[in-house]
Design a protein around this motif. Structure first.
Motif, PDB file in Angstrom:
ATOM      1  N   LYS A 216       0.851  -1.190   0.000  1.00 44.75           N
ATOM      2  CA  LYS A 216       0.000   0.000   0.000  1.00 44.75           C
ATOM      3  C   LYS A 216       0.885   1.238   0.000  1.00 44.75           C
ATOM      4  CE  LYS A 216      -3.592   0.016   2.644  1.00 44.75           C
ATOM      5  NZ  LYS A 216      -4.464   0.060   3.857  1.00 44.75           N
ATOM      6  N   SER A 218       1.128   5.096   0.433  1.00 44.95           N
ATOM      7  CA  SER A 218       0.312   6.111   1.095  1.00 44.95           C
ATOM      8  C   SER A 218       0.727   7.528   0.756  1.00 44.95           C
ATOM      9  CB  SER A 218       0.371   5.915   2.620  1.00 44.95           C
ATOM     10  OG  SER A 218       1.712   5.977   3.078  1.00 44.95           O
ATOM     11  N   SER A 270      -4.039   6.643  -0.821  1.00 45.02           N
ATOM     12  CA  SER A 270      -3.722   5.224  -0.701  1.00 45.02           C
ATOM     13  C   SER A 270      -3.921   4.529  -2.043  1.00 45.02           C
ATOM     14  CB  SER A 270      -4.619   4.568   0.353  1.00 45.02           C
ATOM     15  OG  SER A 270      -4.348   3.189   0.456  1.00 45.02           O
ATOM     16  N   GLN A 272      -3.344   0.605  -3.351  1.00 45.12           N
ATOM     17  CA  GLN A 272      -3.031  -0.736  -2.850  1.00 45.12           C
ATOM     18  C   GLN A 272      -3.006  -1.741  -3.986  1.00 45.12           C
ATOM     19  OE1 GLN A 272      -4.869  -2.379   0.842  1.00 45.12           O
ATOM     20  NE2 GLN A 272      -5.793  -3.870  -0.550  1.00 45.12           N
ATOM     21  N   TYR A 298       3.703  -2.841   3.771  1.00 41.82           N
ATOM     22  CA  TYR A 298       3.458  -4.123   3.118  1.00 41.82           C
ATOM     23  C   TYR A 298       3.297  -5.206   4.168  1.00 41.82           C
ATOM     24  CZ  TYR A 298       8.479  -4.416   4.094  1.00 41.82           C
ATOM     25  OH  TYR A 298       9.705  -4.403   4.719  1.00 41.82           O
ATOM     26  N   ASN A 312      -9.133  -4.817  -4.477  1.00 38.62           N
ATOM     27  CA  ASN A 312      -7.925  -4.149  -4.933  1.00 38.62           C
ATOM     28  C   ASN A 312      -8.243  -2.914  -5.757  1.00 38.62           C
ATOM     29  OD1 ASN A 312      -5.667  -6.025  -4.149  1.00 38.62           O
ATOM     30  ND2 ASN A 312      -7.081  -7.419  -5.147  1.00 38.62           N
TER      31      ASN A 312
END
Length: 322
Positions: A216, A218, A270, A272, A298, A312
């Motif tokens: 992910k 950020s 974010s 991911q 992670y 996802n």
């Protein structure tokens, strides 16, 4: 089923955990099939914090993650040996030759490699390391006493050695130094959080996680100069000198891995991605004109996450390898 590469890399990392101390220092941390790791016991931590130098013998195939003095003495001809060294992401490693007794004329050798090599694949790759491959080797039989101390360019290094005569061997001391701007990194663990910063340097940096993971991102800052964000092209990353890419594959070398996603726009939020590959790499390419930064976290991909794929933000890859 895990691939051969994944098994070998996990064996190396498991061996790392087991090699952090002698048997009396080892403790199991909820070791299951997916996380067979051992931790340093409090006894060894107290000894190391007290300033004592940690010493032990090396095996033909070994791995180290702590500072100390380590000795290998051949009990029989040892023709294919290697020791892997790994530190924390923000550490560099120094290998000092304290004592060497090998027969270079008789075919023995002792070489340090700046990085790791596994089945012919290198980390960092030739595209990401500041030195050409030939200069990443330090051969004791060629340099002798001229170069008795070698410092790595990242948190991993290794030695190769061959010794024919029983009783011959060597002693090395491993030291760790702080790296203010870590670039190429292999993670010791299947989970973590990291911020990579490249300050006005024309270089590429790769962060390798030898597990299937959920990663992910950020925070991503690209093209930051004098407090201003430079406007990026709208269409893709073609022609952009600063970007981040996610790679996945079954080997160690990032240059031989599959490109999964490119990120060339700064954002706060974010993003991911679930990556089911044996090895996952986040790689930042920097033109050297700006200060680039990416923060990500992670954790190892579990079975439930592989089955629930609709959450996802980016398409999944490599799931057949799990």
């Amino acid at each position: 089923m895990p691939s051969a590469f994944q098994f070998q890399c996990h064996f190396v990392l498991i061996f790392l955990a087991a090699s952090k101390g002698e048997t009396r220092y080892l403790e199991v941390r909820d070791a299951g099939e997916d996380e067979p790791f051992l931790l340093l016991s409090e006894d060894l931590k107290r000894e190391l914090s007290a300033g004592q130098i940690y010493r032990r013998s090396l095996r033909c195939i070994d791995m180290l993650s702590i500072e100390g003095q380590f000795t290998f003495t051949a009990e029989q001809p040892q023709l294919h040996c290697a020791t892997f060294f790994i530190g924390e992401p923000e550490e560099l490693l120094t290998i000092d030759y304290d004592f060497v007794n090998i027969d270079c004329q008789g075919g023995d050798f002792l070489k340090v490699f700046d990085g790791w090599i596994l089945k012919g694949e290198k980390f960092p790759s030739s595209l990401d390391h500041p030195l050409p491959t030939s200069q990443r080797y330090a051969d004791f039989c060629e340099t002798g006493n001229v170069q008795r101390s070698i410092r790595s360019s990242q948190n991993v290094a290794m030695i190769f050695f061959r010794i024919h005569q029983p009783g011959n061997g060597f002693t090395v001391t491993i030291k760790k130094n702080t790296n203010l701007f870590p670039c190429n990194v292999i993670s010791q663990t299947p989970s973590g959080r990291f911020t990579m910063v490249i300050p006005h340097q024309h270089r590429n940096c790769s962060f390798s996680i030898i597990y299937p993971v959920v990663i992910k991102i950020s925070d991503l800052i690209l093209g930051h100069l004098n407090g201003l964000f430079l406007k990026k092209p709208i269409a893709g990353c073609a022609g952009v000198g600063d970007f981040v890419e996610l790679l996945g594959g079954t080997g160690l070398d990032p240059s031989k891995m599959f490109p999964l996603a490119d990120l060339c726009h700064s954002f706060h939020g974010s993003a991911q991605m679930k990556i089911g590959c044996d090895n996952t790499v986040l790689r930042m390419v920097s033109s050297g004109k700006h200060i680039n930064r990416v923060t990500f976290e992670y954790h190892q991909l579990d079975l439930q996450e592989t089955e629930n794929r609709k959450e996802n933000t980016i398409e999944e890859f490599c799931f057949p390898s799990i």
